[in-house]
Each structure stands twice: as C-alpha cells, then as structure tokens.
Design a protein around this motif. Structure first.
Motif, mmCIF file in Angstrom:
data_model
loop_
_atom_site.group_PDB
_atom_site.id
_atom_site.type_symbol
_atom_site.label_atom_id
_atom_site.label_comp_id
_atom_site.label_asym_id
_atom_site.label_seq_id
_atom_site.Cartn_x
_atom_site.Cartn_y
_atom_site.Cartn_z
ATOM 1 N N LYS A 111 38.214 27.974 19.384
ATOM 2 C CA LYS A 111 38.267 26.666 18.718
ATOM 3 C C LYS A 111 36.934 26.310 18.063
ATOM 4 O O LYS A 111 36.804 25.243 17.443
ATOM 5 N N GLY A 112 35.922 27.170 18.218
ATOM 6 C CA GLY A 112 34.630 26.929 17.607
ATOM 7 C C GLY A 112 33.820 25.837 18.278
ATOM 8 O O GLY A 112 32.992 25.184 17.632
ATOM 9 N N LEU A 113 34.036 25.630 19.579
ATOM 10 C CA LEU A 113 33.328 24.590 20.322
ATOM 11 C C LEU A 113 32.188 25.176 21.144
ATOM 12 O O LEU A 113 32.310 26.268 21.701
ATOM 13 N N THR A 114 31.086 24.451 21.232
ATOM 14 C CA THR A 114 29.998 24.833 22.135
ATOM 15 C C THR A 114 30.324 24.329 23.537
ATOM 16 O O THR A 114 31.227 23.489 23.727
ATOM 17 N N ILE A 115 29.590 24.825 24.530
ATOM 18 C CA ILE A 115 29.785 24.348 25.906
ATOM 19 C C ILE A 115 29.532 22.852 25.981
ATOM 20 O O ILE A 115 30.278 22.107 26.633
ATOM 21 N N GLN A 116 28.504 22.393 25.302
ATOM 22 C CA GLN A 116 28.172 20.967 25.336
ATOM 23 C C GLN A 116 29.275 20.114 24.710
ATOM 24 O O GLN A 116 29.639 19.061 25.240
ATOM 25 N N GLN A 117 29.826 20.574 23.591
ATOM 26 C CA GLN A 117 30.883 19.813 22.924
ATOM 27 C C GLN A 117 32.124 19.683 23.794
ATOM 28 O O GLN A 117 32.716 18.606 23.903
ATOM 29 N N LEU A 118 32.515 20.776 24.436
ATOM 30 C CA LEU A 118 33.688 20.723 25.301
ATOM 31 C C LEU A 118 33.407 19.904 26.552
ATOM 32 O O LEU A 118 34.266 19.140 27.018
ATOM 33 N N ALA A 119 32.218 20.044 27.096
ATOM 34 C CA ALA A 119 31.837 19.259 28.280
ATOM 35 C C ALA A 119 31.887 17.768 27.981
ATOM 36 O O ALA A 119 32.399 16.964 28.777
ATOM 37 N N ASP A 120 31.366 17.378 26.831
ATOM 38 C CA ASP A 120 31.393 15.959 26.442
ATOM 39 C C ASP A 120 32.828 15.463 26.291
ATOM 40 O O ASP A 120 33.155 14.330 26.656
ATOM 41 N N ALA A 121 33.695 16.309 25.742
ATOM 42 C CA ALA A 121 35.079 15.907 25.482
ATOM 43 C C ALA A 121 35.860 15.656 26.772
ATOM 44 O O ALA A 121 36.803 14.852 26.777
ATOM 45 N N ILE A 122 35.490 16.328 27.865
ATOM 46 C CA ILE A 122 36.193 16.126 29.138
ATOM 47 C C ILE A 122 35.343 15.338 30.137
ATOM 48 O O ILE A 122 35.676 15.271 31.323
ATOM 49 N N SER A 123 34.241 14.774 29.634
ATOM 50 C CA SER A 123 33.354 13.927 30.454
ATOM 51 C C SER A 123 32.782 14.673 31.652
ATOM 52 O O SER A 123 32.753 14.176 32.784
ATOM 53 N N LYS A 124 32.336 15.890 31.415
ATOM 54 C CA LYS A 124 31.664 16.691 32.423
ATOM 55 C C LYS A 124 30.296 17.107 31.899
ATOM 56 O O LYS A 124 30.039 17.063 30.686
ATOM 57 N N SER A 125 29.420 17.521 32.802
ATOM 58 C CA SER A 125 28.114 17.997 32.370
ATOM 59 C C SER A 125 28.223 19.420 31.846
ATOM 60 O O SER A 125 29.175 20.149 32.170
ATOM 61 N N LYS A 126 27.250 19.827 31.049
ATOM 62 C CA LYS A 126 27.206 21.190 30.528
ATOM 63 C C LYS A 126 27.116 22.194 31.667
ATOM 64 O O LYS A 126 27.766 23.251 31.634
ATOM 65 N N ALA A 127 26.350 21.866 32.708
ATOM 66 C CA ALA A 127 26.193 22.766 33.858
ATOM 67 C C ALA A 127 27.519 22.958 34.596
ATOM 68 O O ALA A 127 27.855 24.067 35.026
ATOM 69 N N THR A 128 28.269 21.860 34.725
ATOM 70 C CA THR A 128 29.559 21.953 35.425
ATOM 71 C C THR A 128 30.540 22.818 34.652
ATOM 72 O O THR A 128 31.224 23.679 35.227
ATOM 73 N N LEU A 129 30.623 22.612 33.330
ATOM 74 C CA LEU A 129 31.535 23.421 32.525
ATOM 75 C C LEU A 129 31.133 24.894 32.561
ATOM 76 O O LEU A 129 31.997 25.781 32.603
ATOM 77 N N SER A 130 29.842 25.168 32.562
ATOM 78 C CA SER A 130 29.370 26.555 32.654
ATOM 79 C C SER A 130 29.843 27.200 33.949
ATOM 80 O O SER A 130 30.213 28.375 33.983
ATOM 81 N N LYS A 131 29.844 26.432 35.037
ATOM 82 C CA LYS A 131 30.306 26.953 36.327
ATOM 83 C C LYS A 131 31.821 27.149 36.329
ATOM 84 O O LYS A 131 32.330 28.069 36.967
#
Length: 235
Positions: A19-39
């Motif tokens: 979808k062309g999204l960065t980790i930060q963009q997806l994390a923001d969209a689901i109201s999670k931190s970048k670190a959490t989405l990475s995990k």
C-alpha cells in the motif's frame, strides 16, 4: 515468538509495503506507536482482535487475509465437498500468460474459510514477485469459491477497484490431479475491455520454463476450437 505471530506479522508488513505506507504512517492510522507496530510485524508481540480489525480496515483488506493459514491442510475444506482437486488443500498456485507484456504471470489463491455448504471465502493474489512475499502483488481479489458436481466456479472482486470482477470456471474438478485448467473472464484495465484467458492451477509451484509458457499461450488447437464454436474454451 511463535510461528503464528511471525506469519501474521509478515502479512502486516507485506500489505503495508504493497500500500506504500511507512511504519509510522500505519502506526498513526491505528493509534499505535512506531515501536509497537514494528513488534507486531516482527512477531515479537501478539495482536489483540480490535487492533487486527483496525489494521484490516486501514489496509482495505479482509481481516481473514491477516490470519495465519497453514497451506495444504484438510482442516478448512469440509470432507463433503464434491471437488476432489480442491478437497485437501487451502493454497493453490496459478499461472497465465499476458501477451501485452509478453510474460508469465504468477498468482496464489488462498481459501480461507467456509461460510456455507460448498462455498468458501477466497483470496486471489495476482502478479506476485515471489512466493514468500505474495501479498506484495499487483492486484488482490476477494470473493468466493463454489463447488458443483462437475464444475468449480470462483467469483472475485478487485479490492482496490470494485468495478473489476472476474469469474474463473474449472471443469471436472471432481477428478483429482496435480494441475487443472480454468477459464478466467472479466474486465482488464490495460486497456479497459472485457477479456477471457486460459489459467493453469497447481497444488505446488511449477517450473517456470518455455514449456509452461507455450502451454499458457493460445495454441493452434485453441484457435481451431474457437473457429468451430466461435468461443474460447478450455478442458
């Protein structure tokens, strides 16, 4: 870290990249931190159901597409299905030849659930680069597989472009075989027009060689059949 969390995490990562999204963009969209989405993506932590559904909604996919699916197991397809070719498998490899780009196109079909008798939720990933990261594909289709006595029909809709619907008919799927031919018909967007083409299905990946490409191309026998019946058909 379990195999299931790793598989789910890999799917999240693949869909995010497609979808062309960065980790930060997806994390923001689901109201999670970048670190959490990475995990989540690495499989280090397990997702809760609410987050799983939120991810599916943001990525514009069905939640079943993020679930762990063990291929080639009989647990999903019921024993009473009339289709022997599809009976004990949940993943299929498919190929067709695209004359516009002069190349073989590889696909994966996942059968993810059975909501009704002889009707199964189905996802088709089209034009994938490699089998391991097949979610990173050109087009994804969602729909159903329906089994009848002599025919299996797959009805699918493009998740990104709902106008694009395709139908795949596979004759004599009650006969067991490692490979089956199907006829795919629908709408192409390059250019925009109705199309029909041959599609080969297999329970295992096939060797991608000249022999396979020639099988997928329209042959002299196909042209002869079209002249007789005024239609493209496969058996």
């Amino acid at each position: 870290m379990s195999k299931i969390t790793q598989e789910v995490g890999q799917k999240i990562k693949s869909f995010r990249k497609s979808k062309g999204l960065t980790i930060q963009q997806l994390a923001d969209a689901i109201s999670k931190s970048k670190a959490t989405l990475s995990k989540y993506e690495s499989g280090d932590i397990t997702l809760d159901l609410v987050t799983l559904y939120n991810l599916a909604a943001v990525l514009n996919i069905q939640v079943e597409q993020l679930l762990y699916l063990e291929p080639r197991k009989p647990s999903i397809l019921a024993n009473n299905t009339p289709s022997t070719f599809f009976k004990n498998s949940t993943r299929f490899y498919s190929y067709f030849y695209d004359g516009r780009s002069n190349k073989l196109v590889r696909c994966i079909i996942d059968i993810v659930a059975q909501p009704d008798t002889n009707r199964y939720k189905t996802v088709l990933y089209m034009n994938i680069k490699d089998w391991k990261h097949y979610q990173e594909c050109e087009n994804t289709y969602w729909g159903y597989t329906e089994h009848y006595d002599t025919l299996t029909t797959i009805l699918l809709k493009n998740q990104a472009t709902p106008l694009e619907n395709i139908t795949i008919n596979i004759l004599a799927s009650f006969l067991d075989s490692e490979k089956k031919w199907g006829l795919m018909s629908g709408v192409s967007f390059r250019p925009f027009m109705p199309i029909a083409l041959k599609m080969l299905f297999s329970k295992i990946p096939l060797e991608e060689n000249l022999e396979l490409i020639n099988e997928l191309k329209i042959s002299k026998d196909d042209i002869r059949t079209m002249k007789i019946y005024n239609m493209l058909s496969v058996t």
